[in-house]
Design a protein around this motif. Structure first.
Motif, PDB file in Angstrom:
ATOM      1  N   GLY A  28     -62.537   7.756 112.055  1.00  0.00           N
ATOM      2  CA  GLY A  28     -62.273   8.336 111.341  1.00  0.00           C
ATOM      3  C   GLY A  28     -62.330   7.958 109.634  1.00  0.00           C
ATOM      4  O   GLY A  28     -61.206   8.138 108.761  1.00  0.00           O
ATOM      5  N   ASN A  29     -62.998   6.731 109.116  1.00  0.00           N
ATOM      6  CA  ASN A  29     -63.174   5.997 107.914  1.00  0.00           C
ATOM      7  C   ASN A  29     -63.350   7.340 106.787  1.00  0.00           C
ATOM      8  O   ASN A  29     -63.500   7.147 105.965  1.00  0.00           O
ATOM      9  CB  ASN A  29     -64.150   4.670 107.792  1.00  0.00           C
ATOM     10  N   CYS A  30     -64.330   7.991 107.853  1.00  0.00           N
ATOM     11  CA  CYS A  30     -65.265   8.870 106.783  1.00  0.00           C
ATOM     12  C   CYS A  30     -64.464  10.260 106.402  1.00  0.00           C
ATOM     13  O   CYS A  30     -64.198  10.437 104.617  1.00  0.00           O
ATOM     14  CB  CYS A  30     -66.581   9.880 107.696  1.00  0.00           C
ATOM     15  N   VAL A  31     -63.339  10.031 106.960  1.00  0.00           N
ATOM     16  CA  VAL A  31     -62.287  11.197 107.074  1.00  0.00           C
ATOM     17  C   VAL A  31     -61.954  11.102 105.894  1.00  0.00           C
ATOM     18  O   VAL A  31     -61.276  11.859 104.287  1.00  0.00           O
ATOM     19  CB  VAL A  31     -61.725  12.352 108.190  1.00  0.00           C
ATOM     20  N   ARG A  32     -61.289   9.698 105.886  1.00  0.00           N
ATOM     21  CA  ARG A  32     -60.165   9.035 104.760  1.00  0.00           C
ATOM     22  C   ARG A  32     -60.457   8.873 103.613  1.00  0.00           C
ATOM     23  O   ARG A  32     -59.837   9.165 102.759  1.00  0.00           O
ATOM     24  CB  ARG A  32     -59.412   7.507 105.753  1.00  0.00           C
ATOM     25  N   ASN A  33     -61.598   8.265 103.640  1.00  0.00           N
ATOM     26  CA  ASN A  33     -62.430   8.158 102.204  1.00  0.00           C
ATOM     27  C   ASN A  33     -62.929   9.267 101.493  1.00  0.00           C
ATOM     28  O   ASN A  33     -63.229   9.306 100.002  1.00  0.00           O
ATOM     29  CB  ASN A  33     -63.531   7.090 102.516  1.00  0.00           C
ATOM     30  N   ASN A  34     -63.669  10.580 102.283  1.00  0.00           N
ATOM     31  CA  ASN A  34     -63.839  11.408 101.613  1.00  0.00           C
ATOM     32  C   ASN A  34     -63.703  12.842 102.475  1.00  0.00           C
ATOM     33  O   ASN A  34     -64.795  13.015 102.446  1.00  0.00           O
ATOM     34  CB  ASN A  34     -65.273  11.325 101.606  1.00  0.00           C
ATOM     35  N   PRO A  35     -61.761  13.181 102.162  1.00  0.00           N
ATOM     36  CA  PRO A  35     -62.022  14.311 103.027  1.00  0.00           C
ATOM     37  C   PRO A  35     -62.504  15.784 102.706  1.00  0.00           C
ATOM     38  O   PRO A  35     -62.865  16.866 103.409  1.00  0.00           O
ATOM     39  CB  PRO A  35     -60.347  14.429 102.890  1.00  0.00           C
ATOM     40  N   ASP A  36     -63.433  15.732 101.144  1.00  0.00           N
ATOM     41  CA  ASP A  36     -63.484  17.051 100.249  1.00  0.00           C
ATOM     42  C   ASP A  36     -65.300  17.612 101.517  1.00  0.00           C
ATOM     43  O   ASP A  36     -65.293  18.766 101.542  1.00  0.00           O
ATOM     44  CB  ASP A  36     -64.017  17.082  99.234  1.00  0.00           C
ATOM     45  N   VAL A  37     -65.686  16.438 102.025  1.00  0.00           N
ATOM     46  CA  VAL A  37     -67.242  16.222 102.578  1.00  0.00           C
ATOM     47  C   VAL A  37     -66.907  16.614 103.821  1.00  0.00           C
ATOM     48  O   VAL A  37     -67.860  17.243 104.906  1.00  0.00           O
ATOM     49  CB  VAL A  37     -67.745  14.838 101.993  1.00  0.00           C
ATOM     50  N   PHE A  38     -65.642  15.191 104.402  1.00  0.00           N
ATOM     51  CA  PHE A  38     -66.289  15.289 106.237  1.00  0.00           C
ATOM     52  C   PHE A  38     -64.531  15.911 106.503  1.00  0.00           C
ATOM     53  O   PHE A  38     -63.046  15.710 106.479  1.00  0.00           O
ATOM     54  CB  PHE A  38     -65.849  13.879 106.339  1.00  0.00           C
ATOM     55  N   LYS A  39     -65.117  16.982 107.232  1.00  0.00           N
ATOM     56  CA  LYS A  39     -63.493  17.921 107.893  1.00  0.00           C
ATOM     57  C   LYS A  39     -64.004  17.956 109.266  1.00  0.00           C
ATOM     58  O   LYS A  39     -65.091  19.675 110.206  1.00  0.00           O
ATOM     59  CB  LYS A  39     -63.752  19.048 106.813  1.00  0.00           C
ATOM     60  N   LYS A  61     -71.477   3.960 103.185  1.00  0.00           N
ATOM     61  CA  LYS A  61     -71.661   2.908 103.738  1.00  0.00           C
ATOM     62  C   LYS A  61     -70.448   1.813 104.208  1.00  0.00           C
ATOM     63  O   LYS A  61     -70.203   0.846 104.983  1.00  0.00           O
ATOM     64  CB  LYS A  61     -71.662   2.026 102.259  1.00  0.00           C
ATOM     65  N   LYS A  62     -69.274   2.794 104.192  1.00  0.00           N
ATOM     66  CA  LYS A  62     -68.104   2.094 105.327  1.00  0.00           C
ATOM     67  C   LYS A  62     -68.188   2.514 106.773  1.00  0.00           C
ATOM     68  O   LYS A  62     -67.294   2.806 107.063  1.00  0.00           O
ATOM     69  CB  LYS A  62     -66.573   3.261 104.486  1.00  0.00           C
ATOM     70  N   CYS A  63     -68.939   3.326 107.019  1.00  0.00           N
ATOM     71  CA  CYS A  63     -68.908   3.708 108.095  1.00  0.00           C
ATOM     72  C   CYS A  63     -69.431   2.448 109.651  1.00  0.00           C
ATOM     73  O   CYS A  63     -70.669   2.104 109.481  1.00  0.00           O
ATOM     74  CB  CYS A  63     -69.749   4.345 108.455  1.00  0.00           C
ATOM     75  N   PRO A  64     -68.359   2.273 109.908  1.00  0.00           N
ATOM     76  CA  PRO A  64     -68.375   0.843 111.087  1.00  0.00           C
ATOM     77  C   PRO A  64     -69.330   0.876 112.399  1.00  0.00           C
ATOM     78  O   PRO A  64     -69.925   0.098 112.216  1.00  0.00           O
ATOM     79  CB  PRO A  64     -66.816   0.592 111.753  1.00  0.00           C
ATOM     80  N   SER A  65     -69.922   1.569 112.664  1.00  0.00           N
ATOM     81  CA  SER A  65     -70.801   2.284 113.594  1.00  0.00           C
ATOM     82  C   SER A  65     -72.266   2.350 113.769  1.00  0.00           C
ATOM     83  O   SER A  65     -73.138   2.228 114.009  1.00  0.00           O
ATOM     84  CB  SER A  65     -70.105   3.720 114.953  1.00  0.00           C
ATOM     85  N   GLY A  66     -72.581   2.881 112.216  1.00  0.00           N
ATOM     86  CA  GLY A  66     -74.160   3.220 111.874  1.00  0.00           C
ATOM     87  C   GLY A  66     -74.536   4.811 112.312  1.00  0.00           C
ATOM     88  O   GLY A  66     -75.369   5.049 111.632  1.00  0.00           O
ATOM     89  N   ALA A  67     -73.170   5.285 112.547  1.00  0.00           N
ATOM     90  CA  ALA A  67     -72.869   7.423 112.592  1.00  0.00           C
ATOM     91  C   ALA A  67     -74.121   7.496 111.383  1.00  0.00           C
ATOM     92  O   ALA A  67     -74.620   9.015 111.915  1.00  0.00           O
ATOM     93  CB  ALA A  67     -72.483   7.586 113.386  1.00  0.00           C
ATOM     94  N   LEU A  68     -72.960   7.148 110.326  1.00  0.00           N
ATOM     95  CA  LEU A  68     -73.535   7.732 109.187  1.00  0.00           C
ATOM     96  C   LEU A  68     -74.548   7.083 107.999  1.00  0.00           C
ATOM     97  O   LEU A  68     -74.613   5.868 108.242  1.00  0.00           O
ATOM     98  CB  LEU A  68     -72.545   8.362 108.491  1.00  0.00           C
ATOM     99  N   THR A  69     -75.617   7.410 107.602  1.00  0.00           N
ATOM    100  CA  THR A  69     -76.530   6.818 106.862  1.00  0.00           C
ATOM    101  C   THR A  69     -77.297   8.158 105.533  1.00  0.00           C
ATOM    102  O   THR A  69     -76.609   9.234 106.173  1.00  0.00           O
ATOM    103  CB  THR A  69     -77.746   6.743 106.731  1.00  0.00           C
ATOM    104  N   TYR A  70     -77.911   7.786 104.809  1.00  0.00           N
ATOM    105  CA  TYR A  70     -78.018   8.574 103.806  1.00  0.00           C
ATOM    106  C   TYR A  70     -79.532   8.372 103.200  1.00  0.00           C
ATOM    107  O   TYR A  70     -79.537   6.601 103.728  1.00  0.00           O
ATOM    108  CB  TYR A  70     -76.563   8.951 102.604  1.00  0.00           C
ATOM    109  N   TYR A  71     -80.005   8.983 102.693  1.00  0.00           N
ATOM    110  CA  TYR A  71     -81.359   8.729 101.963  1.00  0.00           C
ATOM    111  C   TYR A  71     -81.149   9.818 100.516  1.00  0.00           C
ATOM    112  O   TYR A  71     -80.092  10.641 100.877  1.00  0.00           O
ATOM    113  CB  TYR A  71     -82.268   9.006 102.381  1.00  0.00           C
TER     114      TYR A  71
END
Length: 76
Positions: A28-39, A61-71
């Motif tokens: 849930g880090n993605c949702v808590r840190n950026n709820p405008d993007v992760f819904k 960068k706060k994703c503990p599992s590495g499921a989210l990456t970017y380029y």
């Protein structure tokens, strides 16, 4: 294609978010840190055009599992 191990990409034109469902631990880090993007209750559940590139990168960068990456799109 394994429905339990999907890889999806979402872009705002500057940055592309890569999500790997098989690695996601649903912290849930993605949702808590950026709820405008992760819904998680919407489809698509990632809408990168709703935030700045910098905030998206910081969130990923706060994703503990590495499921989210970017380029960055100019780096590929």
């Amino acid at each position: 294609m394994d429905p339990n191990n999907l890889t999806k990409e979402y872009t705002n034109g500057e940055v592309t978010i890569v999500w790997q469902s098989g690695k996601c631990i649903h912290s849930g880090n993605c949702v808590r840190n950026n709820p405008d993007v992760f819904k998680p209750k919407e489809k698509p559940w990632i809408t990168p055009e709703s935030s700045t590139t910098e905030k998206i990168m910081d969130t990923i960068k706060k994703c503990p599992s590495g499921a989210l990456t970017y380029y960055l799109n100019n780096e590929k």
